[in-house]
Motif scaffolding. Structure first.
Motif, mmCIF file in Angstrom:
data_model
loop_
_atom_site.group_PDB
_atom_site.id
_atom_site.type_symbol
_atom_site.label_atom_id
_atom_site.label_comp_id
_atom_site.label_asym_id
_atom_site.label_seq_id
_atom_site.Cartn_x
_atom_site.Cartn_y
_atom_site.Cartn_z
ATOM 1 N N GLU A 36 45.776 -37.892 59.310
ATOM 2 C CA GLU A 36 45.856 -36.497 58.936
ATOM 3 C C GLU A 36 44.475 -35.946 59.234
ATOM 4 O O GLU A 36 43.472 -36.418 58.686
ATOM 5 C CB GLU A 36 46.184 -36.368 57.447
ATOM 6 C CG GLU A 36 47.497 -37.047 57.105
ATOM 7 C CD GLU A 36 48.126 -36.528 55.825
ATOM 8 O OE1 GLU A 36 47.389 -36.161 54.900
ATOM 9 O OE2 GLU A 36 49.377 -36.508 55.776
ATOM 10 N N VAL A 83 41.911 -33.091 58.956
ATOM 11 C CA VAL A 83 41.666 -31.932 58.092
ATOM 12 C C VAL A 83 40.438 -31.188 58.602
ATOM 13 O O VAL A 83 39.427 -31.804 58.936
ATOM 14 C CB VAL A 83 41.452 -32.384 56.623
ATOM 15 C CG1 VAL A 83 40.971 -31.226 55.755
ATOM 16 C CG2 VAL A 83 42.734 -32.984 56.058
ATOM 17 N N TYR A 128 39.114 -37.173 58.265
ATOM 18 C CA TYR A 128 40.301 -37.935 58.657
ATOM 19 C C TYR A 128 40.841 -38.690 57.452
ATOM 20 O O TYR A 128 40.068 -39.264 56.678
ATOM 21 C CB TYR A 128 39.963 -38.969 59.739
ATOM 22 C CG TYR A 128 39.237 -38.411 60.921
ATOM 23 C CD1 TYR A 128 39.927 -37.750 61.937
ATOM 24 C CD2 TYR A 128 37.855 -38.539 61.026
ATOM 25 C CE1 TYR A 128 39.259 -37.231 63.029
ATOM 26 C CE2 TYR A 128 37.177 -38.023 62.112
ATOM 27 C CZ TYR A 128 37.874 -37.376 63.109
ATOM 28 O OH TYR A 128 37.210 -36.862 64.180
ATOM 29 N N TYR A 129 42.163 -38.686 57.338
ATOM 30 C CA TYR A 129 42.830 -39.475 56.303
ATOM 31 C C TYR A 129 43.842 -40.367 57.006
ATOM 32 O O TYR A 129 44.563 -39.906 57.902
ATOM 33 C CB TYR A 129 43.531 -38.558 55.288
ATOM 34 C CG TYR A 129 42.546 -37.708 54.518
ATOM 35 C CD1 TYR A 129 42.075 -38.114 53.269
ATOM 36 C CD2 TYR A 129 42.050 -36.531 55.066
ATOM 37 C CE1 TYR A 129 41.145 -37.356 52.572
ATOM 38 C CE2 TYR A 129 41.113 -35.765 54.386
ATOM 39 C CZ TYR A 129 40.663 -36.177 53.136
ATOM 40 O OH TYR A 129 39.728 -35.422 52.464
ATOM 41 N N LYS A 162 47.195 -42.010 57.515
ATOM 42 C CA LYS A 162 48.552 -41.673 57.084
ATOM 43 C C LYS A 162 49.245 -42.942 56.607
ATOM 44 O O LYS A 162 49.818 -43.668 57.404
ATOM 45 C CB LYS A 162 49.330 -41.083 58.273
ATOM 46 C CG LYS A 162 49.673 -39.625 58.124
ATOM 47 C CD LYS A 162 50.511 -39.136 59.307
ATOM 48 C CE LYS A 162 51.982 -39.227 59.034
ATOM 49 N NZ LYS A 162 52.489 -38.274 58.052
ATOM 50 N N THR A 171 41.151 -29.999 67.934
ATOM 51 C CA THR A 171 41.064 -29.524 66.551
ATOM 52 C C THR A 171 40.108 -28.342 66.437
ATOM 53 O O THR A 171 40.401 -27.349 65.767
ATOM 54 C CB THR A 171 40.617 -30.677 65.624
ATOM 55 O OG1 THR A 171 41.607 -31.715 65.684
ATOM 56 C CG2 THR A 171 40.461 -30.217 64.194
ATOM 57 N N ASP A 225 41.116 -23.993 54.992
ATOM 58 C CA ASP A 225 41.194 -25.348 55.556
ATOM 59 C C ASP A 225 42.632 -25.623 55.983
ATOM 60 O O ASP A 225 43.532 -24.844 55.660
ATOM 61 C CB ASP A 225 40.699 -26.428 54.566
ATOM 62 C CG ASP A 225 41.437 -26.404 53.241
ATOM 63 O OD1 ASP A 225 42.668 -26.199 53.237
ATOM 64 O OD2 ASP A 225 40.795 -26.592 52.185
ATOM 65 N N LYS A 257 45.504 -29.052 57.547
ATOM 66 C CA LYS A 257 45.754 -30.433 57.973
ATOM 67 C C LYS A 257 46.695 -30.410 59.170
ATOM 68 O O LYS A 257 47.706 -29.703 59.142
ATOM 69 C CB LYS A 257 46.400 -31.192 56.806
ATOM 70 C CG LYS A 257 46.682 -32.655 57.053
ATOM 71 C CD LYS A 257 47.981 -32.972 57.763
ATOM 72 C CE LYS A 257 49.202 -32.856 56.915
ATOM 73 N NZ LYS A 257 50.427 -33.350 57.634
ATOM 74 N N GLU A 310 48.469 -32.955 62.560
ATOM 75 C CA GLU A 310 48.715 -34.304 63.091
ATOM 76 C C GLU A 310 48.832 -34.217 64.606
ATOM 77 O O GLU A 310 49.305 -33.203 65.138
ATOM 78 C CB GLU A 310 50.023 -34.871 62.519
ATOM 79 C CG GLU A 310 49.932 -35.153 61.032
ATOM 80 C CD GLU A 310 51.244 -35.690 60.464
ATOM 81 O OE1 GLU A 310 52.044 -36.292 61.217
ATOM 82 O OE2 GLU A 310 51.462 -35.504 59.260
ATOM 83 N N ASN A 350 50.460 -26.828 54.775
ATOM 84 C CA ASN A 350 49.329 -27.644 55.227
ATOM 85 C C ASN A 350 48.053 -26.843 55.473
ATOM 86 O O ASN A 350 47.096 -27.379 56.020
ATOM 87 C CB ASN A 350 49.706 -28.387 56.510
ATOM 88 C CG ASN A 350 50.973 -29.206 56.331
ATOM 89 O OD1 ASN A 350 51.089 -29.936 55.351
ATOM 90 N ND2 ASN A 350 51.917 -29.045 57.228
#
Ligand code: ADP
Ligand code: MG
Length: 254
Positions: free
Chosen positions: A90, A92, A120-121, A123, A155, A175, A177, A179, A201
């Motif tokens: 994800e 962000v 970054y997260y 998933k 991005t 902000d 999110k 993918e 999101n």
């Protein structure tokens, strides 16, 4: 049209097999979750609005040359997309401090950040989508260095473009999110924007009053959640004419 085979049911959408190989149908539900599914609910009409808003934003992004998975909207709740190999991140982008950035780092919500920050997260719901850094991403093979370079470049373009687009209708893009996925075409691979871009999101605040028009209305029990999403669509000039209640069920548009 014959009922399609369901491939995956997520928190906000269902994926069906598409009419041609390499395509999928993405169905937008009214279900809402927050805090890694600790909080669950429904927002009436959300799926209809997100389908329309995501269509609109992806088309505007394609106008400026950002590659996306979007092909076309099929009806009130469904859109045809290209099947991609989702990069399990994800991504962000933050322009103004809010949410977990504020709570983790003690930066007052609403503080304009000195520059846009990408986070970054991973998933992975079982791990509660932990924050990771580039070293983790490349070391564990979730994305190659070149893929990640493409993700960052896309991005930043998406952020600049959407920031301007929303500001033009009196909305501050705090902000969001997104993918990305890998799309294979004629032996070539391209990184494309996938999933959705919607008030689920994004944090969207009225640029004058600061009023929240996104999923934080649900997360924080602020009420008038559907109205917030509807106001975003109205300002973008795309509020569905028939309204958001599609009680007749999906209908093929074209
Ligand atoms: P989740 O609960 O996993 O977030 P969603 O309800 O958002 O799921 O459903 C969408 C799912 O489909 C996500 O897991 C997302 O990564 C995946 N997805 C989005 N776009 C595509 C695509 N073009 N091809 C394949 N998978 C996709
Ligand atoms: Mg999702």
């Amino acid at each position: 049209m014959a009922r399609r085979r369901q491939l995956y049911e997520g928190k906000a959408k269902i994926l069906f097999e598409g009419p041609e190989p390499g395509t999928l149908v993405q169905y937008f539900k009214d279900d809402a979750t927050a805090f890694n599914s600790e909080k669950k609910g429904t927002i009436t009409g959300k799926g209809v609005l997100n389908n329309r808003i995501s269509e609109y934003l992806m088309m505007r992004l394609m106008d400026i040359g950002v590659p996306t998975h979007f092909i076309r909207r099929l009806n009130m709740r469904e859109q045809l997309i290209r099947e991609v190999e989702i990069i399990p991140l994800e991504v962000v982008v933050r322009n103004v401090a809010a949410g977990s950035l504020s709570t983790r780092l003690g930066i007052a919500e609403g503080t304009r950040l000195p520059r846009s920050i990408i986070e970054y997260y991973y998933k992975n719901a079982a791990l509660k989508n932990p924050m990771v850094c580039e070293e983790h991403i490349t070391a564990f093979g979730w994305a190659a260095t070149q893929d990640l370079d493409d993700v960052v470049a896309l991005t930043l373009r998406i952020n600049d473009f959407l920031t301007g687009l929303f500001l033009g209708v009196g909305i501050s893009l705090v902000d969001f999110k997104i993918e990305f996925g890998r799309l294979y075409e004629n032996e070539e691979m391209r990184i494309v924007l996938a999933d959705e871009v919607s008030p689920d999101n994004c944090r969207l605040w009225d640029s004058k009053t600061g009023e929240k028009m996104d999923k934080d209305r649900f997360r924080r029990d602020l009420g008038k959640v559907e109205e917030g999403y509807q106001e975003v669509a109205r300002r973008l000039g795309i509020l569905p004419e028939a309204g958001v209640r599609d009680l007749k069920g999906p209908e093929m548009m074209q």
